[in-house]
Scaffold this active site. Structure first.
Site, mmCIF file in Angstrom:
data_model
loop_
_atom_site.group_PDB
_atom_site.id
_atom_site.type_symbol
_atom_site.label_atom_id
_atom_site.label_comp_id
_atom_site.label_asym_id
_atom_site.label_seq_id
_atom_site.Cartn_x
_atom_site.Cartn_y
_atom_site.Cartn_z
ATOM 1 C CG ASP A 107 -6.422 1.678 -1.400
ATOM 2 O OD1 ASP A 107 -5.898 2.413 -0.548
ATOM 3 O OD2 ASP A 107 -5.767 0.901 -2.116
ATOM 4 C CG PHE A 108 -4.706 7.611 -3.253
ATOM 5 C CD1 PHE A 108 -5.477 8.493 -3.981
ATOM 6 C CD2 PHE A 108 -3.327 7.671 -3.389
ATOM 7 C CE1 PHE A 108 -4.893 9.426 -4.832
ATOM 8 C CE2 PHE A 108 -2.726 8.601 -4.234
ATOM 9 C CZ PHE A 108 -3.515 9.476 -4.956
ATOM 10 C CG ASP A 109 -0.828 4.997 -2.979
ATOM 11 O OD1 ASP A 109 -0.111 5.577 -3.809
ATOM 12 O OD2 ASP A 109 -1.095 5.465 -1.851
ATOM 13 C CG ASP B 70 -4.077 -1.925 -4.416
ATOM 14 O OD1 ASP B 70 -4.316 -1.188 -3.427
ATOM 15 O OD2 ASP B 70 -2.932 -2.084 -4.869
#
Length: 274
Positions: A33-35, A215
């Site tokens: 994932d990124f954010d 997250d």
């Protein structure tokens, strides 16, 4: 049957299990994932960027021939593609867009309902204009309402106005979901990050071990996809999740990626250790 959520174990407690998996593997599929995972959560999503430690280790691990890296983000494909360079695969809009090599696939129903997303965003810009710091992000196939910087007393108003607007302009074709100080708007279809990750797993050999690190709520379907063949790692607290492992922050994500880039890759390359 949906996998039951339990409290995840600190990642250090799972290292023996991960080592064993990798010693039996022919390849590592590393989905990220990124954010909130590679990049810390910030008030202004336009300012989000991977930490320096994450960028350094990604540069190292994406060059490994025994590792396939994939970014799986809620951001639009073009957006996340600009923010992190190197991985072989990108999935944007929660997997509705998937770029592999020179090919980009877009979910056909999501493509057809993009006009509804536009209509909802236009209406929300007007409806939420009086609310301080509320922001509408149109990602073409989906949209996000950000309210992290909205004063606490006004947040219920943001949710009410968003729900009313999606119902009025999206009808049964769009649905609303929640995340960390965000409201996600997208096509009401049975598709998410887990489906995109499932496609990537299906593309690899039977000896591939999939890892997913994320997250938020939208990452749960991806955790379910990789477990128990591989390992899901949640970034954050120890709230019940489908992931079996946990790290606390993007800084710890960088440390885990460094472990995969060194010890993990060595296990895959050398096979069983006597």
């Amino acid at each position: 049957m949906q996998q039951q959520r339990t409290k995840p174990n600190p990642i250090d407690e799972l290292r023996p299990r991960i080592r064993t998996r990798l010693e039996e593997a022919t390849e590592l599929l590393l989905c990220l994932d990124f954010d909130g995972t590679l990049a810390p959560i910030v008030d202004d999503p336009d300012e989000a960027a991977p930490t320096r430690a994450v960028s350094n280790v990604l540069e190292k691990i994406t060059d490994e021939p025994d590792v396939t890296t994939a970014i799986v983000s809620g951001r639009g494909l073009a957006d996340v593609r600009e923010r992190v360079d190197g991985p072989r695969i990108y999935a944007g809009n929660h997997g509705l867009e998937l770029e592999r090599g020179d090919s980009v696939a877009v979910h056909p129903i999501a493509r057809k309902r993009a006009a509804r997303v536009d209509a909802v965003c236009e209406a929300l810009e007007i409806a939420l204009d009086p609310v301080p710091n509320a922001r509408v992000e149109n990602k073409r196939l989906t949209a996000t309402v950000h309210y992290r910087s909205v004063p606490e007393p006004a947040r219920p108003q943001v949710e009410r106005l968003t729900r009313e607007t999606v119902s009025r302009f999206g009808g049964e074709g769009l649905e609303l979901s929640t995340g960390k100080a965000i409201l996600e708007i997208g096509p009401s279809i049975d598709w998410g990050k887990g489906n995109a990750v499932g496609m990537l797993v299906a593309d690899r050999s039977d000896g591939t071990v999939p890892i997913y690190i994320g997250d938020d709520v939208t990452d749960e379907s991806a955790f379910r996809t990789v477990e128990p063949r591989g390992v899901g790692v949640r970034v954050g607290d120890d709230a019940p999740t489908a992931a079996s492992g946990r790290v606390r922050s993007p800084e710890q994500v960088a440390s885990l990626l460094e472990w995969f880039a060194t010890t993990g890759v060595e296990r895959v390359r050398n096979g069983p250790v006597p």
